[in-house]
Structures are given as structure tokens and as C-alpha cells.
Design a protein around this motif. Structure first.
Motif, mmCIF file in Angstrom:
data_model
loop_
_atom_site.group_PDB
_atom_site.id
_atom_site.type_symbol
_atom_site.label_atom_id
_atom_site.label_comp_id
_atom_site.label_asym_id
_atom_site.label_seq_id
_atom_site.Cartn_x
_atom_site.Cartn_y
_atom_site.Cartn_z
ATOM 1 N N PRO A 74 0.825 -1.222 0.000
ATOM 2 C CA PRO A 74 0.000 0.000 0.000
ATOM 3 C C PRO A 74 0.852 1.262 0.000
ATOM 4 O O PRO A 74 1.851 1.354 0.712
ATOM 5 C CB PRO A 74 -0.798 -0.124 1.305
ATOM 6 C CG PRO A 74 -0.857 -1.590 1.586
ATOM 7 C CD PRO A 74 0.443 -2.148 1.078
ATOM 8 N N MET A 75 0.423 2.246 -0.802
ATOM 9 C CA MET A 75 1.202 3.477 -0.949
ATOM 10 C C MET A 75 1.370 4.218 0.371
ATOM 11 O O MET A 75 2.434 4.782 0.646
ATOM 12 C CB MET A 75 0.531 4.394 -1.986
ATOM 13 C CG MET A 75 1.272 5.696 -2.259
ATOM 14 S SD MET A 75 3.013 5.461 -2.735
ATOM 15 C CE MET A 75 2.820 4.743 -4.370
ATOM 16 N N TRP A 76 0.334 4.202 1.220
ATOM 17 C CA TRP A 76 0.435 4.940 2.486
ATOM 18 C C TRP A 76 1.514 4.336 3.390
ATOM 19 O O TRP A 76 2.196 5.054 4.118
ATOM 20 C CB TRP A 76 -0.919 4.984 3.201
ATOM 21 C CG TRP A 76 -1.373 3.666 3.799
ATOM 22 C CD1 TRP A 76 -2.130 2.708 3.197
ATOM 23 C CD2 TRP A 76 -1.091 3.198 5.127
ATOM 24 N NE1 TRP A 76 -2.325 1.652 4.055
ATOM 25 C CE2 TRP A 76 -1.715 1.925 5.245
ATOM 26 C CE3 TRP A 76 -0.383 3.701 6.206
ATOM 27 C CZ2 TRP A 76 -1.643 1.158 6.408
ATOM 28 C CZ3 TRP A 76 -0.307 2.950 7.363
ATOM 29 C CH2 TRP A 76 -0.937 1.697 7.462
ATOM 30 N N GLU A 77 1.698 2.990 3.294
ATOM 31 C CA GLU A 77 2.741 2.342 4.091
ATOM 32 C C GLU A 77 4.128 2.703 3.548
ATOM 33 O O GLU A 77 5.067 2.919 4.321
ATOM 34 C CB GLU A 77 2.548 0.823 4.082
ATOM 35 C CG GLU A 77 1.251 0.362 4.750
ATOM 36 C CD GLU A 77 1.486 -0.783 5.713
ATOM 37 O OE1 GLU A 77 2.131 -0.533 6.743
ATOM 38 O OE2 GLU A 77 1.013 -1.887 5.425
ATOM 39 N N LEU A 78 4.246 2.769 2.230
ATOM 40 C CA LEU A 78 5.514 3.160 1.612
ATOM 41 C C LEU A 78 5.869 4.604 1.978
ATOM 42 O O LEU A 78 7.036 4.915 2.244
ATOM 43 C CB LEU A 78 5.439 3.015 0.092
ATOM 44 C CG LEU A 78 5.326 1.589 -0.470
ATOM 45 C CD1 LEU A 78 5.103 1.635 -1.978
ATOM 46 C CD2 LEU A 78 6.577 0.776 -0.150
ATOM 47 N N LEU A 79 4.852 5.469 2.008
ATOM 48 C CA LEU A 79 5.086 6.877 2.311
ATOM 49 C C LEU A 79 5.543 7.075 3.758
ATOM 50 O O LEU A 79 6.515 7.786 4.012
ATOM 51 C CB LEU A 79 3.813 7.695 2.048
ATOM 52 C CG LEU A 79 3.480 7.957 0.574
ATOM 53 C CD1 LEU A 79 2.107 8.600 0.439
ATOM 54 C CD2 LEU A 79 4.537 8.854 -0.072
ATOM 55 N N TRP A 80 4.850 6.421 4.701
ATOM 56 C CA TRP A 80 5.236 6.632 6.096
ATOM 57 C C TRP A 80 6.587 5.978 6.386
ATOM 58 O O TRP A 80 7.378 6.505 7.174
ATOM 59 C CB TRP A 80 4.146 6.182 7.073
ATOM 60 C CG TRP A 80 4.138 4.745 7.502
ATOM 61 C CD1 TRP A 80 3.307 3.774 7.061
ATOM 62 C CD2 TRP A 80 4.986 4.124 8.488
ATOM 63 N NE1 TRP A 80 3.597 2.579 7.684
ATOM 64 C CE2 TRP A 80 4.602 2.774 8.567
ATOM 65 C CE3 TRP A 80 6.024 4.574 9.292
ATOM 66 C CZ2 TRP A 80 5.237 1.862 9.414
ATOM 67 C CZ3 TRP A 80 6.656 3.670 10.142
ATOM 68 C CH2 TRP A 80 6.247 2.337 10.202
ATOM 69 N N PHE A 81 6.863 4.858 5.716
ATOM 70 C CA PHE A 81 8.183 4.232 5.873
ATOM 71 C C PHE A 81 9.277 5.170 5.360
ATOM 72 O O PHE A 81 10.325 5.320 6.002
ATOM 73 C CB PHE A 81 8.234 2.905 5.109
ATOM 74 C CG PHE A 81 9.614 2.291 5.074
ATOM 75 C CD1 PHE A 81 10.079 1.532 6.137
ATOM 76 C CD2 PHE A 81 10.460 2.492 3.990
ATOM 77 C CE1 PHE A 81 11.354 0.983 6.126
ATOM 78 C CE2 PHE A 81 11.733 1.948 3.968
ATOM 79 C CZ PHE A 81 12.175 1.186 5.044
ATOM 80 N N SER A 82 9.041 5.798 4.211
ATOM 81 C CA SER A 82 10.034 6.715 3.628
ATOM 82 C C SER A 82 10.249 7.937 4.521
ATOM 83 O O SER A 82 11.380 8.423 4.654
ATOM 84 C CB SER A 82 9.587 7.160 2.232
ATOM 85 O OG SER A 82 9.477 6.045 1.365
ATOM 86 N N ILE A 83 9.166 8.427 5.135
ATOM 87 C CA ILE A 83 9.293 9.562 6.055
ATOM 88 C C ILE A 83 10.169 9.182 7.250
ATOM 89 O O ILE A 83 11.075 9.919 7.644
ATOM 90 C CB ILE A 83 7.895 10.036 6.531
ATOM 91 C CG1 ILE A 83 7.143 10.691 5.372
ATOM 92 C CG2 ILE A 83 8.024 11.008 7.702
ATOM 93 C CD1 ILE A 83 5.679 10.949 5.654
ATOM 94 N N VAL A 84 9.905 7.991 7.830
ATOM 95 C CA VAL A 84 10.690 7.513 8.971
ATOM 96 C C VAL A 84 12.161 7.337 8.573
ATOM 97 O O VAL A 84 13.072 7.749 9.301
ATOM 98 C CB VAL A 84 10.117 6.180 9.512
ATOM 99 C CG1 VAL A 84 11.061 5.550 10.533
ATOM 100 C CG2 VAL A 84 8.757 6.412 10.159
ATOM 101 N N ALA A 85 12.398 6.722 7.399
ATOM 102 C CA ALA A 85 13.771 6.475 6.928
ATOM 103 C C ALA A 85 14.512 7.792 6.693
ATOM 104 O O ALA A 85 15.694 7.930 7.048
ATOM 105 C CB ALA A 85 13.741 5.642 5.652
ATOM 106 N N ASN A 86 13.834 8.769 6.093
ATOM 107 C CA ASN A 86 14.475 10.065 5.830
ATOM 108 C C ASN A 86 14.724 10.843 7.124
ATOM 109 O O ASN A 86 15.732 11.549 7.242
ATOM 110 C CB ASN A 86 13.613 10.892 4.880
ATOM 111 C CG ASN A 86 13.630 10.337 3.465
ATOM 112 O OD1 ASN A 86 14.442 9.467 3.141
ATOM 113 N ND2 ASN A 86 12.738 10.808 2.620
ATOM 114 N N MET A 87 13.815 10.703 8.090
ATOM 115 C CA MET A 87 14.040 11.334 9.406
ATOM 116 C C MET A 87 15.245 10.696 10.100
ATOM 117 O O MET A 87 15.988 11.374 10.810
ATOM 118 C CB MET A 87 12.791 11.191 10.278
ATOM 119 C CG MET A 87 11.659 12.129 9.886
ATOM 120 S SD MET A 87 10.195 11.911 10.924
ATOM 121 C CE MET A 87 10.802 12.518 12.507
ATOM 122 N N SER A 88 15.432 9.398 9.860
ATOM 123 C CA SER A 88 16.602 8.698 10.409
ATOM 124 C C SER A 88 17.895 9.290 9.845
ATOM 125 O O SER A 88 18.829 9.598 10.590
ATOM 126 C CB SER A 88 16.514 7.207 10.074
ATOM 127 O OG SER A 88 17.761 6.572 10.201
#
Length: 344
Positions: A74-88
Motif C-alpha cells: 500500500p502506498m500509504w505504508e511506503l510513504l510513512w516508511f520513507s518519512i521515517v527512513a528520511n528522518m533517520s
């Protein structure tokens, strides 16, 4: 079965070797690219965007040629994962800028216990005493050989907390996504890399300007810098793939623990290639860390062996119960037939 086990063991070793070699290689390449004595390319966040752009391109070519298949997440899962990864990524860069190197290393070491706690909260995962002890030995060993001056401030502490929490959550999520959607490591990376690449290339230059006061468009690019950027991006593809492979095959905790082997390798190579100082304290810390990694590997294997025996016992009990149930059903059918005949 024995042959499959050997093949699996070889694949496990291959995944770890790829991760260690590519990670150490990228650190050495980036050191030459980013240091003042090298090419002075001080744009770490934008460089990470280049890394994910090349990784996304490799994934696109692989899907187009049929070497891999694009699977649904799901796109929403990909988006929140990318936000978390970029914040990391951003949190790590900010932590390095705002804190002393010593506190930065301590924050990285704290990821192991944080991952353990988060896996316990999110997935109710339990750890044996041996695993906990070996983790502490690794943390102490790496701490001894890397931590020197420890200075911290409020902004730096907040950045370190964000970095540690987001990195730990990102690594746990990689493993859970692979299980949840039955998706391979490379397929998952192919889905997340384009989103991370676009976001980091858009916001990266501004983050880098905030970090070091320099804008990437003012940088005088040379042929040597381009070669090292391409080398860094190539190694990043292998580093990203192997990270997803390792977490998918093992766990986020194992990835953190054995990942500290990279710290040992970097210190050793820094001494061999760049004449970095290697003190008795460094050597003692590395030996303790390696001992902890060996004990951790033994503890994990012992835990697996113990759980497999329990599972085998459960399976055997279930088979016995099924057998008894079958016998009970058969005897009931015979009695019903006999009763039917006597009634007739």
C-alpha cells in the motif's frame, strides 16, 4: 534437507559479507569524497538522495528486464516508511553536527537496546539471558574503542533521540513488511527507493545548507569528485540491498549487533590506509566487541535450537493427538455399523 541448510548458511554468509564489504567501502569512498583533504563534497543528505536514485534506477531496470517482479505494498505504508527512513538520515546528520563524536557513537550504540525494547513492544519478542549478555558485551566493546569526548546539548540530544528511534523503527519495519506482504528484500527496496530518492533530492540541498552553510549548486565539481560520487552510489546499491537481505533473513537486533563488525573494520582500515592512530584502548575495545559478536552468534543459534526442539515436541504431540482422534472416529464408525446391523 542438509544440502538446503548448507545453501542457506552460504547465502547468510554472503549477505553479511556483501553488507560489511559494501558498507566499509562506502565509508572509505565518502571519506575521500567529503573530507577537506579530499574533494570537500560536504553534502551528505543530497549524496544519500543520489544513492537512492541509483538504487531506484537499478530496481526499475531489473523489473523491466524481468529479473525481478514488482509486488504490491500500500502506498500509504511506503510513504510513512520513507518519512521515517528520511528522518533517520536527517537525524543522524544533525546529531553528528550538533554533538561531539563521542556522544554520536553512544547514540548509535543505544540502537541495540532500543531495537530490543521496540520489538518487545511491537511484536512481543523475548530474548534469552545469553543474548542480552552478549549484546551488552558488544556495546561495551564498541564503546571502549570509539567513545572519547562526550559533550551534549539540548538540540543535539533531541536530534540523537529522533535518529535512534527512527532508525530502529525503520529496521524493524523492513523485516515486518517482508513477512506481512511476502515480498523479497530487493522487491521491497525497489518500491521504497524512488520515494526516498525524490524526497531527499528535493529537500536534501536545503538540509545540507542548514548543516554546513554551503549550497550544492555552488560546489565546483571535478572529474575526481564525479568518479567518487559514482563509486559511492554503486557501493550504496549493494549496501542497501544487503541491508534489506540481512534484516529479512535475521532480525533488526542481529543486524545491529553484527553490524558493529563494520566499526571494527573501519578502524582497522583507517589505521592501514589513512595512518589513523590505533591505541591500546582501541584494540582492547575491538577484541571485546568481537568476543561479544561470537557469543551473540552462539546464543542465537542455541535459542534457535531450543525453540526448534520445543516446536518439534509440539508437532509430535499434535500428531499423536490426531492419531488418537482418528482411532476414536474409526471405532465410533464400527460401533455405529454394528448397531445398525443389530437393529436391522
Amino acid at each position: 534437507m542438509e544440502a538446503d541448510g548448507k545453501r542457506s548458511a552460504v547465502s547468510d554468509v554472503g549477505a553479511w559479507a556483501m553488507n560489511v564489504i559494501s558498507s566499509v567501502g562506502i565509508i572509505m569512498a565518502n571519506k575521500q569524497l567529503m573530507s577537506a583533504g579530499g574533494y570537500g563534497f560536504a553534502f551528505a543528505t543530497t549524496l544519500t538522495g543520489f544513492h537512492f536514485a541509483v538504487t531506484a534506477l537499478v530496481g526499475l531496470v531489473s523489473n523491466a528486464t524481468g529479473l525481478s517482479a514488482s509486488k504490491y505494498v500500500p502506498m500509504w505504508e511506503l510513504l510513512w516508511f520513507s518519512i521515517v527512513a528520511n528522518m533517520s538520515i536527517t537525524g543522524m546528520n544533525l546529531s553528528l553536527m550538533l554533538n561531539s563524536v563521542g556522544f554520536y557513537q553512544i547514540s548509535k550504540l543505544s540502537m541495540i537496546p532500543v531495537v530490543c525494547v521496540m520489538e518487545w513492544i511491537l511484536h512481543s519478542k523475548q530474548y534469552s539471558k545469553e543474548v542480552k549478555l552478549s549484546v551488552m558485551v558488544v556495546v561495551v566493546g564498541v564503546g571502549v574503542c570509539t567513545v572519547t569526548d562526550v559533550k551534549v546539548n539540548a538540540k543535539g540530544f533531541l536530534s540523537a533521540c529522533v535518529a535512534v528511534l527512527c532508525t530502529s523503527l525503520q529496521q524493524i519495519t523492513i523485516g515486518s513488511f517482508q513477512k506481512k506482504y511476502s515480498i523479497g528484500s530487493f522487491e521491497l527496496l525497489s518500491r521504497t527507493a524512488p520515494i526516498q530518492a525524490v524526497s531527499l533530492l528535493v529537500f536534501g540541498p536545503f538540509i545540507d545548507y542548514f548543516l554546513n552553510g554551503k549550497f550544492i549548486f555552488n560546489y565546483q565539481m571535478s572529474s575526481g569528485a564525479i568518479v567518487f560520487i559514482l563509486l559511492s552510489c554503486s557501493l550504496a546499491v549493494f549496501c542497501n540491498i544487503s541491508q534489506y537481505l540481512c534484516i529479512g533473513r535475521f532480525s533488526a537486533v542481529s543486524f545491529q549487533v553484527l553490524g558493529h563488525m563494520k566499526t571494527v573494520c573501519v578502524l582497522t582500515l583507517g589505521w592501514l590506509l589513512f595512518d589513523s592512530e590505533l591505541t591500546f584502548k582501541n584494540i582492547a575495545g575491538m577484541l571485546i566487541a568481537v568476543l561479544g559478536m561470537v557469543v551473540y552468534s552462539w546464543a542465537v543459534e542455541a535459542e534457535k535450537s531450543s525453540s526448534s526442539k520445543i516446536q518439534h515436541a509440539k508437532n509430535s504431540l499434535t500428531e499423536e493427538e490426531i492419531k488418537l482422534l482418528k482411532e476414536g472416529v474409526e471405532s465410533t464408525l464400527i460401533k455405529d455399523v454394528e448397531l445398525g446391523e443389530s437393529k436391522g
